[in-house]
Design a protein around this motif. Structure first.
Motif, PDB file in Angstrom:
ATOM      1  N   SER A 176       0.815  -1.219   0.000  1.00  0.00           N
ATOM      2  CA  SER A 176       0.000   0.000   0.000  1.00  0.00           C
ATOM      3  C   SER A 176       0.847   1.267   0.000  1.00  0.00           C
ATOM      4  CB  SER A 176      -0.929   0.009   1.217  1.00  0.00           C
ATOM      5  OG  SER A 176      -0.176  -0.037   2.420  1.00  0.00           O
ATOM      6  N   GLN A 177       2.130   1.144   0.400  1.00  0.00           N
ATOM      7  CA  GLN A 177       3.008   2.306   0.472  1.00  0.00           C
ATOM      8  C   GLN A 177       3.754   2.567  -0.841  1.00  0.00           C
ATOM      9  OE1 GLN A 177       5.069   0.604   3.993  1.00  0.00           O
ATOM     10  NE2 GLN A 177       4.608   2.551   5.008  1.00  0.00           N
ATOM     11  N   LEU A 178       3.619   1.680  -1.799  1.00  0.00           N
ATOM     12  CA  LEU A 178       4.344   1.810  -3.051  1.00  0.00           C
ATOM     13  C   LEU A 178       3.634   2.760  -4.009  1.00  0.00           C
ATOM     14  CD1 LEU A 178       5.230  -1.934  -3.782  1.00  0.00           C
ATOM     15  CD2 LEU A 178       6.563  -0.245  -2.506  1.00  0.00           C
ATOM     16  N   SER A 179       4.402   3.398  -4.867  1.00  0.00           N
ATOM     17  CA  SER A 179       3.813   4.212  -5.934  1.00  0.00           C
ATOM     18  C   SER A 179       3.225   3.296  -6.999  1.00  0.00           C
ATOM     19  CB  SER A 179       4.884   5.106  -6.564  1.00  0.00           C
ATOM     20  OG  SER A 179       5.819   4.310  -7.277  1.00  0.00           O
ATOM     21  N   ALA A 180       2.448   3.865  -7.903  1.00  0.00           N
ATOM     22  CA  ALA A 180       1.839   3.062  -8.971  1.00  0.00           C
ATOM     23  C   ALA A 180       2.918   2.375  -9.812  1.00  0.00           C
ATOM     24  CB  ALA A 180       0.962   3.952  -9.854  1.00  0.00           C
ATOM     25  N   GLY A 181       3.987   3.090 -10.123  1.00  0.00           N
ATOM     26  CA  GLY A 181       5.067   2.502 -10.905  1.00  0.00           C
ATOM     27  C   GLY A 181       5.775   1.382 -10.165  1.00  0.00           C
ATOM     28  N   GLN A 182       5.978   1.545  -8.856  1.00  0.00           N
ATOM     29  CA  GLN A 182       6.619   0.496  -8.061  1.00  0.00           C
ATOM     30  C   GLN A 182       5.742  -0.744  -7.976  1.00  0.00           C
ATOM     31  OE1 GLN A 182       7.274   2.792  -4.477  1.00  0.00           O
ATOM     32  NE2 GLN A 182       9.476   3.003  -4.904  1.00  0.00           N
ATOM     33  N   ARG A 183       4.429  -0.554  -7.863  1.00  0.00           N
ATOM     34  CA  ARG A 183       3.523  -1.717  -7.836  1.00  0.00           C
ATOM     35  C   ARG A 183       3.566  -2.469  -9.160  1.00  0.00           C
ATOM     36  NH1 ARG A 183      -1.965   0.756  -4.944  1.00  0.00           N
ATOM     37  NH2 ARG A 183      -0.876   1.668  -3.160  1.00  0.00           N
ATOM     38  N   THR A 184       3.631  -1.737 -10.259  1.00  0.00           N
ATOM     39  CA  THR A 184       3.718  -2.392 -11.561  1.00  0.00           C
ATOM     40  C   THR A 184       4.996  -3.211 -11.658  1.00  0.00           C
ATOM     41  OG1 THR A 184       2.428  -0.662 -12.640  1.00  0.00           O
ATOM     42  CG2 THR A 184       3.824  -2.009 -14.054  1.00  0.00           C
ATOM     43  N   ASP A 239      -0.167  -8.068 -19.432  1.00  0.00           N
ATOM     44  CA  ASP A 239      -1.271  -7.205 -19.863  1.00  0.00           C
ATOM     45  C   ASP A 239      -0.916  -5.744 -19.621  1.00  0.00           C
ATOM     46  OD1 ASP A 239      -3.737  -6.387 -20.777  1.00  0.00           O
ATOM     47  OD2 ASP A 239      -4.782  -6.826 -18.903  1.00  0.00           O
ATOM     48  N   GLU A 240      -0.511  -5.055 -20.680  1.00  0.00           N
ATOM     49  CA  GLU A 240      -0.126  -3.640 -20.627  1.00  0.00           C
ATOM     50  C   GLU A 240       0.810  -3.350 -19.445  1.00  0.00           C
ATOM     51  OE1 GLU A 240      -3.214  -0.812 -21.290  1.00  0.00           O
ATOM     52  OE2 GLU A 240      -4.188  -2.006 -22.827  1.00  0.00           O
ATOM     53  N   PRO A 241       1.924  -4.072 -19.355  1.00  0.00           N
ATOM     54  CA  PRO A 241       2.782  -3.957 -18.168  1.00  0.00           C
ATOM     55  C   PRO A 241       3.521  -2.631 -18.043  1.00  0.00           C
ATOM     56  CG  PRO A 241       3.854  -5.298 -19.837  1.00  0.00           C
ATOM     57  CD  PRO A 241       2.449  -5.049 -20.325  1.00  0.00           C
ATOM     58  N   THR A 242       3.557  -1.827 -19.102  1.00  0.00           N
ATOM     59  CA  THR A 242       4.275  -0.545 -19.021  1.00  0.00           C
ATOM     60  C   THR A 242       3.338   0.650 -18.884  1.00  0.00           C
ATOM     61  OG1 THR A 242       4.290  -0.268 -21.428  1.00  0.00           O
ATOM     62  CG2 THR A 242       6.132  -1.480 -20.462  1.00  0.00           C
ATOM     63  N   PRO A 282       8.711   6.773 -19.208  1.00  0.00           N
ATOM     64  CA  PRO A 282       9.355   6.245 -20.415  1.00  0.00           C
ATOM     65  C   PRO A 282      10.654   5.483 -20.157  1.00  0.00           C
ATOM     66  CG  PRO A 282       8.529   8.459 -20.828  1.00  0.00           C
ATOM     67  CD  PRO A 282       8.348   8.203 -19.367  1.00  0.00           C
ATOM     68  N   GLU A 283      11.471   5.972 -19.218  1.00  0.00           N
ATOM     69  CA  GLU A 283      12.751   5.310 -18.947  1.00  0.00           C
ATOM     70  C   GLU A 283      12.535   3.926 -18.356  1.00  0.00           C
ATOM     71  OE1 GLU A 283      16.901   6.045 -16.430  1.00  0.00           O
ATOM     72  OE2 GLU A 283      15.358   7.588 -16.492  1.00  0.00           O
ATOM     73  N   MET A 284      11.624   3.803 -17.375  1.00  0.00           N
ATOM     74  CA  MET A 284      11.364   2.495 -16.768  1.00  0.00           C
ATOM     75  C   MET A 284      10.639   1.575 -17.742  1.00  0.00           C
ATOM     76  SD  MET A 284      11.774   0.247 -14.532  1.00  0.00           S
ATOM     77  CE  MET A 284      12.798   1.238 -13.461  1.00  0.00           C
ATOM     78  N   ALA A 285       9.765   2.129 -18.576  1.00  0.00           N
ATOM     79  CA  ALA A 285       9.087   1.313 -19.588  1.00  0.00           C
ATOM     80  C   ALA A 285      10.109   0.669 -20.530  1.00  0.00           C
ATOM     81  CB  ALA A 285       8.093   2.157 -20.377  1.00  0.00           C
ATOM     82  N   GLU A 286      11.134   1.428 -20.873  1.00  0.00           N
ATOM     83  CA  GLU A 286      12.201   0.892 -21.723  1.00  0.00           C
ATOM     84  C   GLU A 286      12.957  -0.220 -21.000  1.00  0.00           C
ATOM     85  OE1 GLU A 286      14.642   0.534 -25.140  1.00  0.00           O
ATOM     86  OE2 GLU A 286      12.695   1.494 -24.811  1.00  0.00           O
ATOM     87  N   GLU A 287      13.191  -0.049 -19.700  1.00  0.00           N
ATOM     88  CA  GLU A 287      13.845  -1.088 -18.909  1.00  0.00           C
ATOM     89  C   GLU A 287      13.014  -2.366 -18.889  1.00  0.00           C
ATOM     90  OE1 GLU A 287      16.794  -1.308 -17.280  1.00  0.00           O
ATOM     91  OE2 GLU A 287      17.352   0.552 -18.286  1.00  0.00           O
ATOM     92  N   VAL A 288      11.690  -2.211 -18.764  1.00  0.00           N
ATOM     93  CA  VAL A 288      10.806  -3.374 -18.753  1.00  0.00           C
ATOM     94  C   VAL A 288      10.870  -4.102 -20.092  1.00  0.00           C
ATOM     95  CG1 VAL A 288       8.375  -4.095 -18.717  1.00  0.00           C
ATOM     96  CG2 VAL A 288       9.252  -2.540 -16.962  1.00  0.00           C
TER      97      VAL A 288
END
Length: 226
Positions: A140-148, A166-169, A174-180
């Motif tokens: 519950s303490q994580l940001s939306a990006g951290q939960r993803t 299912d739409e994991p990015t 953009p930088e983390m999406a590229e890492e994923v």
């Protein structure tokens, strides 16, 4: 070792939700995944991508058609099949009262992973996604990006033969999406994981996928290489 059987085959699946009138979310969709392939399901919101994924993990039952993994029907071999299949989605909720470490430990237990393997794999993947420092935090303490990112760690913890993403990015910068995307590509190269990747981002699937299926109003509108 490469799979000799077709990892996933979908034949004529249909999903109709009741209503006045009934709504056909997925209409006679068929496709196959080759071993080690990354297949993209591309389409706007409401095209049927998530409904297909939910049928593939047996959360929804198709009104018609059949789904087979490695030559075995999902309906008849559900438990055996799902031990080899991983799922991650931006839109799925985690048990928020558990810490990151507890979430991963429970998930590893469900896949029959020994304690030492659970801990080693969790630490490795958390570090890979840049969230190793969150292990003692509640979800519950994580940001939306951290939960993803945590959902992706959970998905790849048991080294699955097939990963359904299912739409994991969607919730990532953009930088983390590229890492994923780079991580997903490495899983295929290094572990031979077969991957189904849904997105509404045409550039993303052209970069990552070997083949793309375009969905519109629950039907396949086109299928080709990027």
């Amino acid at each position: 070792m490469a799979d000799t059987l077709c990892p996933l085959e979908v034949r004529g699946i249909k999903k109709i939700f009741p209503g006045k009138p009934p709504f056909t979310a997925v209409d006679n969709v068929s496709f196959k995944l080759a071993p080690g392939e990354i297949l993209g399901l591309l389409g706007p919101n409401g095209a049927g991508k998530t409904t297909i994924i939910r049928m593939l993990i047996s959360v929804l039952k198709p009104n018609a058609g059949a789904i087979t993994y490695f030559g075995k029907n999902l309906t008849d071999h559900r438990s055996e099949i799902l031990q080899q299949v991983a799922f991650a989605s931006t839109y799925t909720h985690l048990p928020l009262f558990l810490t990151v470490a507890e979430n991963l430990d429970v998930h590893g237990r469900l896949y029959g992973m020994p304690l030492a393997q659970r801990r080693t794999r969790a630490e490795e993947l958390l570090a890979c996604f840049g969230i190793a420092h969150t292990q003692k935090q509640r979800a519950s303490q994580l940001s939306a990006g951290q939960r993803t990112r945590l959902m992706l760690v959970k998905a790849f913890m048991p080294a699955p033969r097939i990963a359904l993403l299912d739409e994991p990015t969607a919730a990532l910068d953009p930088e983390m999406a590229e890492e994923v995307r780079n991580f997903v590509s490495r899983q295929r190269t290094e572990d031979g994981t077969t991957i189904l990747f849904t997105s509404h981002n045409m550039r993303e699937v052209s970069q990552l996928c070997d083949r793309v299926i375009f969905l519109k109003n629950g039907k396949i509108a086109a299928e080709d290489t990027p």
